[in-house]
Design a protein around this motif. Sequence first.
Motif, PDB file in Angstrom:
ATOM      1  N   SER A   1      -6.249  -8.640  -5.662  1.00 44.64           N
ATOM      2  CA  SER A   1      -3.976  -8.715  -4.803  1.00 44.64           C
ATOM      3  C   SER A   1      -4.337 -10.485  -4.578  1.00 44.64           C
ATOM      4  CB  SER A   1      -3.971  -7.531  -4.042  1.00 44.64           C
ATOM      5  OG  SER A   1      -5.144  -7.877  -2.931  1.00 44.64           O
TER       6      SER A   1
ATOM      7  N   VAL B   1     -11.114  -0.935  -7.256  1.00 46.05           N
ATOM      8  CA  VAL B   1      -8.810  -2.015  -6.508  1.00 46.05           C
ATOM      9  C   VAL B   1      -8.996  -3.112  -7.360  1.00 46.05           C
ATOM     10  CG1 VAL B   1      -8.133  -2.371  -4.480  1.00 46.05           C
ATOM     11  CG2 VAL B   1      -9.527  -0.881  -4.039  1.00 46.05           C
TER      12      VAL B   1
ATOM     13  N   VAL C   1       1.017  -0.995  -0.180  1.00 49.35           N
ATOM     14  CA  VAL C   1      -0.348  -0.162   0.429  1.00 49.35           C
ATOM     15  C   VAL C   1       1.227   0.824  -0.436  1.00 49.35           C
ATOM     16  CG1 VAL C   1      -2.185   1.000   1.344  1.00 49.35           C
ATOM     17  CG2 VAL C   1      -2.199  -1.240   1.655  1.00 49.35           C
TER      18      VAL C   1
ATOM     19  N   LYS D   1      -6.811   0.716   0.288  1.00 47.72           N
ATOM     20  CA  LYS D   1      -6.343   0.463  -1.489  1.00 47.72           C
ATOM     21  C   LYS D   1      -7.191   1.816  -2.361  1.00 47.72           C
ATOM     22  CE  LYS D   1      -3.943  -3.536  -2.081  1.00 47.72           C
ATOM     23  NZ  LYS D   1      -3.890  -4.128  -2.496  1.00 47.72           N
TER      24      LYS D   1
END
Length: 595
Positions: A428, A425, A361, A392
């Motif tokens: 991840s 976002v 981040v 994020k």
Amino acid sequence: MSNWIENEEINTPETEIIEENIYVDEDLIKNKDLVRMDLNIVQYPLFSKNTKRKVNQIVKYYFNKNHDTYINVAPMAGDYIPGELEEKIFIALMKIMKAKGMPRKFIVTAKELKDELKINSNTYISKIKESLSRLASANYKFKNTMYSSKEKTVLTEEIETTILSLRTLKLVKKENKKLKEEIGDNRVKEVYEVSISSPFYDNIMTKGYLVYNSDILLSIDTSTARTTYMLIEKLRFNELYLKIDTLFLIRRIPLKFNPRNPSNTIKILEKNLNELKEKKLIENFNFIKESTWEKSEIEIYFYEEVNSDKQERFYSDLNDFRKISTSLAVLDMEHAIVPNESVLEDKIICIEITKEIIEEVFNMLPGNAKKLKSMKKTIKDSIDNYGLDKVKAAVMYMSKQKKITSPRAFFLKSLDNNWAEDIVVPESKNEKNKELIINELEIIENQKDYSQEIEYYKLLTEQEKKELEEKVYSEYMKECGQETKVQKIAFNAAKNNLIYKYIFRNKLSNYSIIENEISIEEELGDDILTDINAFNNYINENINIYKIVLNLSEDRILEIKREILTELSSKFVLKQINIDDITQAINKVITDKMK
């Protein structure tokens, strides 16, 4: 030759009608203090800027050459049209209305208005009463100009309305005895029952409004400067630079403009902008005049903070409004709605905050934010409080801004006010863990056998299914507290399961339910709890006792449930919870809330 025409017609000896064209020829176009202001009041001259108004003077503002788009303002016989004092009183009424819970009809005293307006005159009661009467009696006729939030467009038909209606209630009368006791001040002899007219109130309550700080509006010295401020705040949207035609702004305030002698009007406009500059509401301004004033433009520069201030005004007002009325969906012309996260809180994602995550981040931050030593700790604390995805998104939102002088403060404000809600976002490594936990919750949810309910549902006609779905939808939205896009998506995703639950809970199926009629305590025993319905039922049964005995509101109950869920969700997902754990958590949360 200018298209500005002003005609005066004396229809009778008593009444004077003034017609004003306030459109701009398209050939000349180049390009708790928070109050909601109806868009029509922001963008149209509903309060006269003329300091030399005349008795019985009717003003008609035209917005096009064909004269079929206009606003007609007519006073009560023997009176003036609303002006500067009426505008300030209306702003004060909006503030008082919000403090009273946003009812359309509410009681106000002259002293309340005096305090908001900071009037020092001993004759304030007569002045305020006169202005309220003027607001209630002046007739507004809109043709192709009235914006309606319900219709989401400008209405083409002719709309005739006042801004508000008014009743003066004498406290000496027997029927007002209870009201007198509520006021509790023997010096107050009368109060005013104000009811905001539907076209304006509907806009204020839904999506036809802008949010302003009432203290700032009332502190601006002149009505023309106040209108200039409200207009440019609307026109600039989220830009820090605004370039508009000088004539457009003059017409919309409106100010008189004589092409042969424009200097007086330009001086007034310049004085207005200088006042806004002195009050730090704009950073600077500049006139661009290459030929005539009719073809000139104004450049206006804004401080960087005004965007965060504007967003904070909107979201603070929205959050206040949710507390006032959680059943109303609230939108805005300039902002997307802040999602109500109560639906999402049923699935809390718990992750371990590692150095790798913090570093990931941190590396997304803009350069000036990376220089701050406190940012890594801020990131860790923020993930704890808001979750990784929201943090994020806030970082990505911050990175898109052109220039930020206080990155840490901006980052925290964006989290508090959910400014980054529209940021997507990218997936991840943590997304896989997140999906596993969500799937696990869904598996637990589906452990309840709804085979009887499914069979019952299949036997219904299409019309019966539709009616049942509407009931389930209505109940679901009531539980959520708001009907927004987020809730609709969540409902559609779990629709079938919610319908089967409803059938089961309301015992609609024709099958025997005797075998299920056992107490929650017998069903749970001392074993580890894995059935999400039994878990939910036990919590609801216990909370209902407190709700009835202590007379708790639905909002309070929802708040308590959220905290209990936060306390217990991890153990439930890991299958490490029993009835004693739930009881202890309920008692702890209730005790904390009752302190």
